[in-house]
Enzyme design. Sequence first.
Site, PDB file in Angstrom:
ATOM      1  CG  ASP A 181      62.722  21.168  36.847  1.00 36.50           C
ATOM      2  OD1 ASP A 181      61.740  21.871  37.159  1.00 36.50           O
ATOM      3  OD2 ASP A 181      63.015  20.872  35.679  1.00 36.50           O
TER       4      ASP A 181
ATOM      5  CG  ASP B 265      58.626  24.308  36.554  1.00 35.70           C
ATOM      6  OD1 ASP B 265      59.505  23.685  37.169  1.00 35.70           O
ATOM      7  OD2 ASP B 265      58.740  24.641  35.362  1.00 35.70           O
TER       8      ASP B 265
END
Length: 505
Positions: A106, A293
């Site tokens: 992430d 992201d």
Amino acid sequence: MAASKSLVIVALCSWLCSRSFAFEANSSEGLSRIGLKKRTLDFDSVNAAGISRAGDHFHLRKKGNTRRNPMDPEADIIYLKNYLDTQYYGEIGIGTPPQKFTVIFDTGSSNLWVPSSKCLFSINCYFHSRYRARLSSTYTKIGIPCKIHYGSASISGVFSQDNVKIGDVVVGDQEFVEARKEGFLAFLAAQFDGILGLGFRDIAVGGTTPVWYNMVQQGHVTQQIFSVWFNRDPTSNLGGEIVFGGLDCRHFRGEHSYFPVTRQGYWQIDVGDILVAGYSTGLCDDGCEAVLDTGTSFLAGPTKVIAQINHAIGAVGIVSFECQTVVSNYGNQIWEFLISGLRPETVCVDIGLCLYNGSQHFRTFYNGTEKGSSVNETALCAFCEMIAFWIQMQLKQQKTKDRVFKYINELCEKLPNPMGKSFVDCDNIENMPHVSFIIGNKSFPLSPQQYILKVGEDCSSICVSGFVPLDVPEGPLWILGDMFMGAYHTVFDFGNLKIGFAKAA
């Protein structure tokens, strides 16, 4: 039935919008590659996922799940599962010997966490692998408590220290969080065990050193970059790849265009206008910010722009769609019952959209689903109740039928969408416009096939707009998630603080 399945998909997409997998990475000459396996989408798997993930989770490494990596003959890639075409995960090991966990890599956060064996009061932990400190000879206790927030979700636990294995690389003395409590709704639907943050140290909770920083500092990579490729081809078994210390030339075409990171913390860059079919949406004429992201599946941005995009592609929120469906299918019947003198609270029972249980005439959507009823049935009952009430109020004002129904449809449009998701007509995808992001005076277009999430096949398909609203005080801000990086192979250049994009292949 389709609407009921839509609600399931919306619920599953709500977490970073999200996946399930397993894999091993490979290391050669300072480069570590992690492969991902795509799982075919079907409604049976969607429904099963909402109940339990244990069947898949404990059988990740089955025969046939490996192949030889042609760029490194001595290394194997372990394929992972791409859950619902929205989540891409890989396998890591923690401890000595390594205990295996599936994690999101992430770029929108900076901490590593996995469930702890001491996570006893969160039901989610019982469906995932849990770290057992006593089984690791390299474990070091820290014990400092912490809490990490992810939008509407959070985890809490304590810091610990141990070795972390990523492919063939072993990162020594890595601080991580043993999660002892997980948010119920968000993580219950999640197929991953934990999260490995690849953001900057600035946003690391507790001031810990992120895994990527330690990979660099301990000399595990020769180049201070990592690259991401997400495969959006639903017919392929290979779901994607993350490469630490390099990039895979097989997965992009042409040269990368690089843009400077504008704010350390997140992988954030400047973006310009957003075009729909070549026309400006206006808000970002003078510039907006965007965060790349990998932990977010969709494309989130200012409501003012999202509304224009979703209007252009014919997207409708599931709430307004079901509300309008009730008006279309039952509106005249509700009207006739009301002008005949029937009370609004009994109309929907007589029509058959609500049940009479002996003590009350109807059940509502907000009180949950009764035993034996579906989410769809409960929602239709709630909308029928609201429409009957609205019509009754308009009748008291002596409005004509045409004006009443025009007003009712407008009210349906005003209803908020659950979690911001909007649905589109799957048969109209080919006619939808391209949406382009202008970055550094260069256009990065997305085709409708790239920004629409399609689940299922033929008449049972559900299609979701990839654009969701996000309004923050520091905005206007965009979050460019997996849908964007599925179209553009992305390089995160840590050494030079820049991000590169090239067309994915």
